[in-house]
Scaffold this active site. Structure first.
Site, PDB file in Angstrom:
ATOM      1  N   ARG A 193      97.845 -39.249 159.482  1.00 22.61           N
ATOM      2  CA  ARG A 193      98.309 -39.472 158.184  1.00 22.61           C
ATOM      3  C   ARG A 193      97.774 -39.253 157.001  1.00 22.61           C
ATOM      4  NH1 ARG A 193     100.976 -43.434 155.842  1.00 22.61           N
ATOM      5  NH2 ARG A 193     100.615 -44.995 157.875  1.00 22.61           N
ATOM      6  N   TYR A 213      98.942 -32.390 163.491  1.00 18.44           N
ATOM      7  CA  TYR A 213      99.527 -34.502 164.220  1.00 18.44           C
ATOM      8  C   TYR A 213     100.681 -34.119 163.419  1.00 18.44           C
ATOM      9  CZ  TYR A 213      98.966 -39.441 163.566  1.00 18.44           C
ATOM     10  OH  TYR A 213      98.730 -40.546 163.526  1.00 18.44           O
ATOM     11  N   GLY A 216     102.346 -37.288 162.822  1.00 18.41           N
ATOM     12  CA  GLY A 216     102.866 -38.264 161.950  1.00 18.41           C
ATOM     13  C   GLY A 216     102.875 -37.435 160.671  1.00 18.41           C
ATOM     14  N   SER A 242      99.428 -50.350 161.026  1.00 19.62           N
ATOM     15  CA  SER A 242      99.499 -49.469 161.960  1.00 19.62           C
ATOM     16  C   SER A 242      97.841 -50.637 162.442  1.00 19.62           C
ATOM     17  CB  SER A 242      99.195 -47.673 162.284  1.00 19.62           C
ATOM     18  OG  SER A 242     100.244 -47.654 161.421  1.00 19.62           O
ATOM     19  N   CYS A 270      97.582 -53.233 163.805  1.00 24.04           N
ATOM     20  CA  CYS A 270      96.898 -54.717 164.513  1.00 24.04           C
ATOM     21  C   CYS A 270      98.504 -54.957 164.958  1.00 24.04           C
ATOM     22  CB  CYS A 270      97.827 -54.767 162.358  1.00 24.04           C
ATOM     23  SG  CYS A 270      96.621 -54.479 161.251  1.00 24.04           S
ATOM     24  N   GLY A 271      98.375 -54.504 166.615  1.00 19.85           N
ATOM     25  CA  GLY A 271      98.978 -54.771 167.062  1.00 19.85           C
ATOM     26  C   GLY A 271     100.601 -54.902 167.275  1.00 19.85           C
ATOM     27  N   ASP A 302     107.859 -49.391 166.958  1.00 16.82           N
ATOM     28  CA  ASP A 302     107.129 -48.739 165.708  1.00 16.82           C
ATOM     29  C   ASP A 302     107.960 -48.876 164.218  1.00 16.82           C
ATOM     30  OD1 ASP A 302     105.450 -47.431 163.718  1.00 16.82           O
ATOM     31  OD2 ASP A 302     106.529 -45.346 164.113  1.00 16.82           O
ATOM     32  N   ARG A 333      96.470 -40.629 171.068  1.00 16.92           N
ATOM     33  CA  ARG A 333      98.178 -40.512 171.243  1.00 16.92           C
ATOM     34  C   ARG A 333      98.243 -40.516 172.842  1.00 16.92           C
ATOM     35  NH1 ARG A 333     100.071 -43.959 166.786  1.00 16.92           N
ATOM     36  NH2 ARG A 333      99.244 -43.921 164.339  1.00 16.92           N
ATOM     37  N   ARG A 390      96.327 -57.621 159.381  1.00 14.28           N
ATOM     38  CA  ARG A 390      94.660 -57.635 160.099  1.00 14.28           C
ATOM     39  C   ARG A 390      93.901 -58.088 158.826  1.00 14.28           C
ATOM     40  NH1 ARG A 390      90.999 -54.878 163.916  1.00 14.28           N
ATOM     41  NH2 ARG A 390      93.170 -53.503 163.885  1.00 14.28           N
TER      42      ARG A 390
END
Length: 672
Positions: free
Chosen positions: A127, A259, A261, A312, A314-315, A330, A429, A461
């Site tokens: 992004r 991209y 995003g 994004s 962070c699991g 998401d 991705r 995080r």
């Protein structure tokens, strides 16, 4: 042609009782109409008939929404494509898009059937946060974390760069629903692009609703419009790239980037508009969140659904995939249903997932799709060797050569700054249908009724402060957990560095003032419309505590991916009253014995020493984190006093705890 322009905006612009919207719809010039020059359906029909061949004109004639036709005609008039393709979502139209993307060399086939590779430009791998702006009107209150352009400035850019930008190209127009058609919180949108890759991605990630578009626009009272043009797709163009989102008109403009995003603005662009809609026009009724949705199977085969926010990297995807009934990884559209339950749908039907560190050990269901047969996958920015994709952290042997996002790759290659060149970009991705994944609950995911959410989680995080899991004592403390997320900037954002506050993990996508969004959160989770015992529990998750920050001589994170199943499993039990917890100033903590049993269920020892390191309260760290948040929010106008009341009470209780036990309070001290 049926005139419904007034109907399409009615519910979006009607002021609900008790609400004083800070966002005024249809205020200022509609930039798409200003530049395109089309203002009437008669002019629009003339453009469509002139620019579309007989087959595509026949397709578009099935759309009767006047406003939608005028917007499409304006996009054509502005961008001046050589051809226009109307995508109705049929297998034939979907195949045309795949073939077009290959013919334009936006994608290339890989060895496995249905797999293709797409490479973004080196400067356009994530992004473009410093080139992304909201288009606003004079005097509108914005999030302090957002970038904005006044309407005249945005108009100047679009007038300079978008006229004739699709000359020599084909414009593709698709009609989509952000959620199962007919769901209370689903919203329709139009995606317009000269990129086959963008529309190919849209067909995997979203539900084509060409046949239902008119009815959905009438039902919801609005739709969003997205216009993307990649231009010549050269590195020299990227500095001129812009992602512009017109809040007042629900329209996005994206230029000189590929991209997804930044270009597939059905995703984060329209998510931002949905946040506005929920905040200002659906107060106490709806939320639009950066959340996974997944179901966990508990005792007696009961299914408990979770919705969870995480920035994004962070699991979030890993957590979603742990569920026995995975819905989405998401985004979530949420509403308070008539039966008093919190309901959620995934606005997407596919996954645009980061592949770094995806491997058989941590992500077996996803790996079965990526390495097995029968799943359509678009890969981006990974290493390709002999038609096979490879990526960092896949747990496999790395080939000695290949092509990746930087060109030819070989071991020891360095980039322009002399740094080792990775085999794949950190933001590489995979795009695939969620229904391809073994634990995806497809029937539930496609049900317009949504799934009933019993647990809401927030995670970031955090290496040194919060425990792996804790539960808020009430809804106000739950909202404050969301408001207090911190994280590090990740490879999903170009130009962002360091530790940052990430309120609700949704902050990059909140257009309006944070105070307005926070008020909407408090209003929703405190609603009297929740029926008995149906308000969700709200919890914090943190997978990133490190040995170094917990007094250990070892290095690395205190845990591993598979531990996520334990943290969610405990929350599932707690939500139903099956386990007790330790009452602390920050919320409820799990007891060691309950976790030990759950860890045994994943064939793992869980020593008491590890539990103590993970769940000890490092009081000074927590106090420092609270002060950081108080300082930041005190600079935001209009923040509800409730936030500061929660922080102040937690501070008071933590200081009392410190007097009693010292700077580090072990769980057994608190349970006494």
């Amino acid at each position: 042609m049926r005139e419904i322009s007034t109907l399409t905006i009615a519910s979006y612009t009607t002021k609900p009782e008790g609400v004083n919207p800070m966002l005024e719809l249809r205020k200022g010039d509609d930039i798409l109409s200003t530049v395109g020059g089309i203002t009437s359906i008669t002019e629009a029909q003339a453009i469509l008939k002139d620019k579309l061949d007989a087959e595509n004109f026949s397709k578009i004639s099935k759309i009767t929404n006047t406003e939608a036709l005028i917007k499409i005609a304006n996009a054509i008039n502005m961008c001046a494509p050589d051809h226009v393709f109307i995508n109705t979502g049929t297998p034939e139209d979907q195949q045309w898009i795949r073939d077009y993307s290959l013919s334009q060399e936006e994608e290339a086939p890989l060895t496995k059937a249905g797999h293709t590779i797409h490479f973004d430009l080196p400067q356009d791998q994530a992004r473009l946060v410093n080139q992304t702006y909201y288009i606003i009107n004079e005097g509108e209150e914005m999030s302090s974390l957002a970038k904005s352009l006044l309407r005249p400035e945005a108009l100047t850019y679009i007038k300079e760069y978008m006229p004739n930008v699709m000359q020599g190209k084909t414009m593709i127009v698709g009609f989509y629903s952000r959620g199962p058609v007919g769901a209370a919180a689903a919203l329709p949108a139009i995606e317009i692009s000269s990129s086959g890759y963008v529309l190919h991605s849209a067909e995997i990630l979203y539900r084509n609703c060409f046949a239902a578009f008119d009815a959905e626009a009438a039902r919801t009272g609005l739709f969003f419009t997205n216009v993307h043009a990649e231009g010549d797709n050269t590195s020299a163009d990227v500095p001129n790239a812009r992602i512009l989102m017109d809040r007042s008109w629900g329209t996005t403009f994206s230029t000189f980037c590929t991209y997804a995003g930044n270009t597939l603005l059905l995703k984060k662009g329209n998510h931002r508009f949905s946040v506005d809609y929920a905040t200002y026009y659906k107060l106490e009724e709806q939320l639009s969140e950066h959340m996974f949705i997944t179901g966990m199977t508990g005792p007696g085969d009961r299914i408990t659904f979770f919705a969870g926010a995480a920035p994004s990297g962070c699991g979030k995807t890993t957590t979603a995939m742990v569920g026995s009934h995975f819905i989405g990884d998401d985004l979530a559209q949420i509403w308070l249903a008539e039966d008093g339950t919190m309901r959620a749908i995934n606005p997407e039907k596919g996954i645009f997932g980061i592949v770094e560190d995806v491997n058989q050990e941590g992500d077996p269901n996803l790996m079965d799709c990526l390495r097995g047969d029968g799943t359509e996958v678009i890969w981006s920015n990974v290493l390709v060797n002999d038609g096979v994709p490879y990526w960092a952290g896949n747990g496999e042997e790395t080939p000695q050569s290949g092509v990746n996002f930087q060109g030819e790759w070989f071991p020891g290659k360095t980039d322009a700054e002399g740094n080792p060149a990775p085999i794949s970009h950190k933001n590489s991705r995979c795009t695939l249908l969620a229904s391809a994944i073994k634990n995806h609950a497809t029937d539930l995911a496609e049900d317009p009724a949504g799934v009933p959410v019993k647990v809401v989680t927030y995670s970031g995080r955090d290496a040194d402060t919060m425990p792996p899991v804790w539960v808020a004592k009430n809804s106000n403390e739950g909202v404050v957990i969301g408001a207090s997320i911190v994280s590090r900037a990740t490879a999903t954002e170009v130009g962002a560095t360091g530790v940052r506050r990430q309120p609700w993990a949704n902050a990059p996508f909140i257009p309006g003032a944070l105070a307005d969004y926070m008020k909407a959160q408090f209003a929703f989770y405190n609603s009297a419309k929740f029926s008995d015992n149906n308000a969700p529990i709200m919890a914090g998750l943190n997978y990133f505590l490190t040995h170094e920050n917990r007094g250990s001589n070892e290095a690395g994170i205190l845990g591993e991916k598979k531990d996520v199943r334990v943290w969610l499993g405990w929350l599932e039990l707690f939500a139903h009253g099956d386990v007790e917890a330790i009452d602390t100033p920050i919320g409820y903590l799990p007891k060691y014995g309950d976790l030990k049993i759950l860890f045994a269920g994943i064939d793992k020892e869980y020593p008491r020493e590890l539990y103590d390191m993970q769940f000890a309260l490092y009081i000074d760290n927590i106090l420092g984190r609270i002060q950081l948040q108080k300082d930041a929010y005190s600079k935001e106008p209009g923040i509800p006093q409730t936030l500061f009341d929660v922080y102040n009470q937690q501070e008071k209780d933590l200081l009392s705890l410190k007097e009693q036990f010292g700077a580090i309070a072990l769980p057994q001290m608190l349970a006494a």
